[in-house]
Design an enzyme around this catalytic site. Structure first.
Site, PDB file in Angstrom:
ATOM      1  N   ASP A 337     -23.728  57.997  35.885  1.00  0.00           N
ATOM      2  CA  ASP A 337     -22.260  57.980  35.895  1.00  0.00           C
ATOM      3  C   ASP A 337     -21.735  58.432  37.253  1.00  0.00           C
ATOM      4  OD1 ASP A 337     -23.406  58.306  33.319  1.00  0.00           O
ATOM      5  OD2 ASP A 337     -21.547  59.046  32.473  1.00  0.00           O
ATOM      6  N   GLU A 476     -28.394  50.815  26.002  1.00  0.00           N
ATOM      7  CA  GLU A 476     -29.367  51.709  25.354  1.00  0.00           C
ATOM      8  C   GLU A 476     -29.671  51.345  23.911  1.00  0.00           C
ATOM      9  OE1 GLU A 476     -27.752  55.587  26.029  1.00  0.00           O
ATOM     10  OE2 GLU A 476     -28.517  55.672  28.075  1.00  0.00           O
TER      11      GLU A 476
HETATM   12  C1  BGC Z   1     -24.442  55.887  27.992  1.00  0.00           C
HETATM   13  C2  BGC Z   1     -25.034  56.115  29.374  1.00  0.00           C
HETATM   14  C3  BGC Z   1     -24.266  57.230  30.068  1.00  0.00           C
HETATM   15  C4  BGC Z   1     -24.236  58.471  29.199  1.00  0.00           C
HETATM   16  C5  BGC Z   1     -23.405  59.577  29.803  1.00  0.00           C
HETATM   17  C6  BGC Z   1     -24.444  57.195  27.213  1.00  0.00           C
HETATM   18  O1  BGC Z   1     -23.850  57.024  25.973  1.00  0.00           O
HETATM   19  O2  BGC Z   1     -25.160  54.924  27.291  1.00  0.00           O
HETATM   20  O3  BGC Z   1     -24.946  54.931  30.128  1.00  0.00           O
HETATM   21  O4  BGC Z   1     -24.861  57.497  31.279  1.00  0.00           O
HETATM   22  O5  BGC Z   1     -23.695  58.158  27.938  1.00  0.00           O
HETATM   23  O6  BGC Z   1     -22.081  59.177  29.973  1.00  0.00           O
END
Ligand code: BGC
Length: 748
Positions: A337, A476
């Site tokens: 992020d 994810e």
């Molecule tokens: C997302 C990631 C992100 C993380 C922190 C997760 O739910 O899939 O891409 O880096 O949250 O924001």
């Protein structure tokens, strides 16, 4: 819930306490304070955090961003009754955070059970002029009678991180019957934190101190006359053993000195200094949107306010957590992020802060090399979640099945390796926007080279073709796949850029060069198939599909995981967030616009947007495909991630990346700016709802101001040498000011 540059809560509602606690948080990059009410409510979470102060509560646990002793709480008694909005009657209520000056105000007209009315005005701020100072004030006016008021407040170390206590109390003291001081130490990380607090109020007040059960409190008692306002001020200061500005002092001494000095100045003068800093910030960095919907401007102001208070621009040993300093979600850890969603705002407004964010990664290179080695790779593999140490901080397990007691292992630290290339991407982006050779020669090159080494060692030879197997891309919901398009393209770019800069700085190593060139030649790069689709990975397009309408309606809630196991979700065409679309965002020239649109439509249909990082990226790709209207819809939905009505969103802190992404949508989306390749270019496509978009941009030593409308584009160079600028494919020379009409552009 919005007004002009103020975020307002007009009704007291316990359901929203946690959410507003995050939304109205205050800070200055050094410290962050949640907007918990002064008086106690079981539904609220107090939170005070200092960037970099992490601790592990026990062996095998991940580090938490420590919830420090509270300085905001106040117990107020009026005529012997504890003031609470759950008691008596609320005749008027308004709480508002003024984004322009950073002050939180709460105004209440309260009737006690006996029918006597009291007006209470609470004010507080975290100083932007002095990182160590915060101040609050309550003004109480009794409206029907003389009354007896008692205010108790101090340093309250009963706070925990969801029940985990990180701090040992080292000492509590009161100096000169005035200054309260508490000193604490984290157990595992050994950081010391010291806080001082000083009360200022009417001289006639009777004062007493108590230290009990980790609370050092001062109680002041005062008879107040009917109709006369009485002010109670509390000035606090914080230092930690990590601070670089201790000038040889211990944190305990430093905070007492600072507290005394600040208390002498008083709330009003301290606030004036802080708010002047905020004025300067807005003058330099505000994005101005003339829109039919004033919410657009407000959402951008809200985003910029938080982007500013979450950035530890004072110290390169820390970076920005997924929730900034507004809550304990994700334990305050740093993800991709930071580089991909948050860094660009700083890069194009205050490049020095972007440099520090990259220096954070550079300083953690040893940890990243360690992670690579532990996993059998060369080079540097940055942790999926990072904190202070630079080692992997992702908790080993996530949800627990309470029927079987089985815990779900978190897969990201094992396979979500694109983080390495994300950092490399941001490093190159930094160079393109600044041409900072000194940085690039040392930190930049080290970051690029070590991450490139990692990718080269990670590839698998499959009959001559190189594959990246068993990875997780940004999506994810699709774990452990081979040749995730995003990861492969990013890894390729990473290695290519390492070679480019090694050549540029005459640092070529023959052996590395040979391996890198071979990697670039043979790495499989998923391309658009006959139907124009870039396959997300080797198997994705062959997986079964289900109707996702129900889940898309409740996006962000991860509701699909209540109906299907992770394994089942993994085996279907279901995306949590932008993946191929993310790739198209970062590489706008990868495919022609019609192919980009085909992929956007295909993948969006299958995306639940359960991650807050998703919507804004769809907006940007949509604009570039000429879909300004759907882009605008995505943009507005992205604005709602924190600001929307759902009381449960943002309760554990704000979505930092989503806030950074709002700036990305305006600048890289609607203004369609590109800063790579040595020429600043743009091809704006404003939504119909906007009549004008204006924003500042720092680019290669120039400070620029852009004002874009449907009819004309104007550029003002406030400082730096003249430059060439490319507008919709036409090059222009920008000396001091340049104005181009769209008619002029169409005519060319
Ligand atoms: C997302 C990631 C992100 C993380 C922190 C997760 O739910 O899939 O891409 O880096 O949250 O924001």
């Amino acid at each position: 819930m919005t007004g002009k540059r103020t975020l307002a809560e007009t009704e007291f509602d316990v359901q929203y306490m946690k959410k507003y606690g995050s939304l109205m948080a205050q800070g200055n990059g050094y410290l962050g304070m949640r907007a918990a009410n002064e008086e106690a409510y079981t539904e609220q979470t107090r939170g005070l955090y200092i960037a970099g102060i992490y601790n592990k509560a026990g062996a095998g646990e991940a580090s938490d961003l420590v919830n420090l002793p509270d300085l905001a709480g106040m117990r107020i008694k009026i005529d012997g009754t504890v003031f609470s909005l759950l008691d008596g009657e609320i005749c008027y209520y308004r709480r508002q955070l003024d984004l322009s000056g950073g002050e939180l105000r709460r105004q209440i007209l309260w009737k006690n059970r006996e029918g006597a009315r009291f007006h209470l005005l609470f004010q507080r701020f975290v100083s932007k002029a002095d990182l160590h100072v915060l101040a609050s004030k309550v003004t109480i006016t009794s409206l029907d009678k003389d009354a007896e008021v008692e205010v108790a407040s101090g340093i309250d170390a009963q706070q925990t991180n969801f029940g985990r206590q990180h701090l040992a109390e080292r000492a509590v003291r009161v100096f000169d019957e005035e200054v309260m001081m508490g000193s604490y130490e984290t157990g595992e990380s050994g950081h010391r934190i010291a806080a001082a607090a000083i009360f200022r109020c009417d001289k006639r007040a009777v004062r007493s101190f108590t230290a009990k059960n980790r609370q050092l409190l001062q109680t002041v008692k005062l008879k107040i006359e009917d109709g006369k306002p009485y002010e109670f001020e509390k000035i606090s200061a914080l230092y930690t053993s990590l601070d670089r500005d201790l000038e040889g002092q211990e944190p305990e001494e430093a905070c007492v000195l600072k507290g005394r000095e600040a208390a002498k100045a008083g709330y009003k003068a301290l606030f004036a200094a802080s708010s002047a800093e905020w004025q300067a910030f807005w003058q330099r960095k505000q994005v101005k949107i003339a829109s039919r919907d004033p919410f657009d401007q407000f959402a951008l102001d809200f985003a910029l306010y938080h982007l500013e208070i979450m950035a530890p621009s004072h110290d390169e040993r820390f970076s920005v957590g997924a929730k900034g300093l507004t809550g304990e979600g994700y334990k305050g850890h740093v993800f991709w992020d930071s580089e991909i969603f948050i860094l660009p705002f700083h890069l194009f407004t205050e490049p020095e802060t972007a440099r520090k964010l990259l220096r954070y990664r550079y300083l953690k290179l040893e940890g990243a090399k360690g992670k690579a080695a532990q996993n059998g790779y060369e080079g540097a593999l940055f942790p999926w979640e990072s904190a202070f140490s630079g080692r992997e901080e992702t908790p080993e397990f996530a949800a627990i099945n309470i029927r079987t007691g089985e815990r779900q292992r978190v897969a990201s630290p094992l396979a979500e390796h694109h983080i390495a290339a994300d950092i490399a991407y941001a490093t190159v982006q930094y160079y393109e926007a600044t041409t900072d050779e000194a940085f690039m020669k040392k930190e930049g090159l080290a970051l690029l080279k070590e991450t490139a080494r990692f990718w080269i060692s990670r590839a698998t030879d499959e009959g001559g073709r190189l594959s990246l197997k068993d990875v997780i891309g940004p999506d994810e919901y699709t774990e452990h796949v081979d040749n995730n398009a995003f990861t492969n393209h990013m890894a390729h770019y990473n290695v290519k850029q390492a070679l480019r800069f090694m050549a540029q700085f005459g640092e070529e190593e023959e052996a590395f060069k040979r391996r890198a060139e071979d990697f670039l030649d043979r790495l499989y790069l998923p391309e658009a198939d006959r139907e124009g689709l870039i396959p997300q990975d080797d198997t994705f397009l062959s997986l079964p599909e289900i109707d996702l309408a129900k889940y898309k309606e409740h996006q962000g809630s991860q509701g699909i995981l209540l109906d299907y196991s992770r394994k089942e979700v993994n085996d279907m065409q279901i995306l949590k967030q932008a993946d191929v679309v993310m790739l198209l965002y970062l590489f706008p020239d990868l495919v022609p616009p019609e192919t980009a649109l085909r992929n956007l439509e295909y993948y969006e249909y299958r995306t639940i947007h359960d991650s807050s990082l998703s919507k804004a990226i769809h907006a940007i790709v949509a604009v570039r495909c000429g879909q300004a209207e759907s882009a605008y819809r995505f943009f507005q939905e992205a604005c709602e991630i924190d600001l929307g009505p759902d009381p449960n969103s943002s309760d554990e802190g704000l979505h930092s990346a989503a806030l950074g992404a709002l700036w990305l949508v305006t600048v890289f989306g609607f203004a369609n700016i590109r800063a790579g390749g040595g020429v600043l270019s743009l091809a704006p496509k404003l939504p119909e709802q906007w009549t004008e978009l204006a924003f500042p941009l720092v680019y290669r030593g120039r400070r620029l101001e852009l004002v874009l409308s449907h009819e004309k584009l104007s550029f003002t160079k406030l400082s730096g040498p003249s430059m060439r600028i490319s507008v919709s494919g036409e090059e222009f020379l920008l000396e001091d000011r340049l104005e181009i009409t769209t008619v002029q552009l169409e005519g060319k």
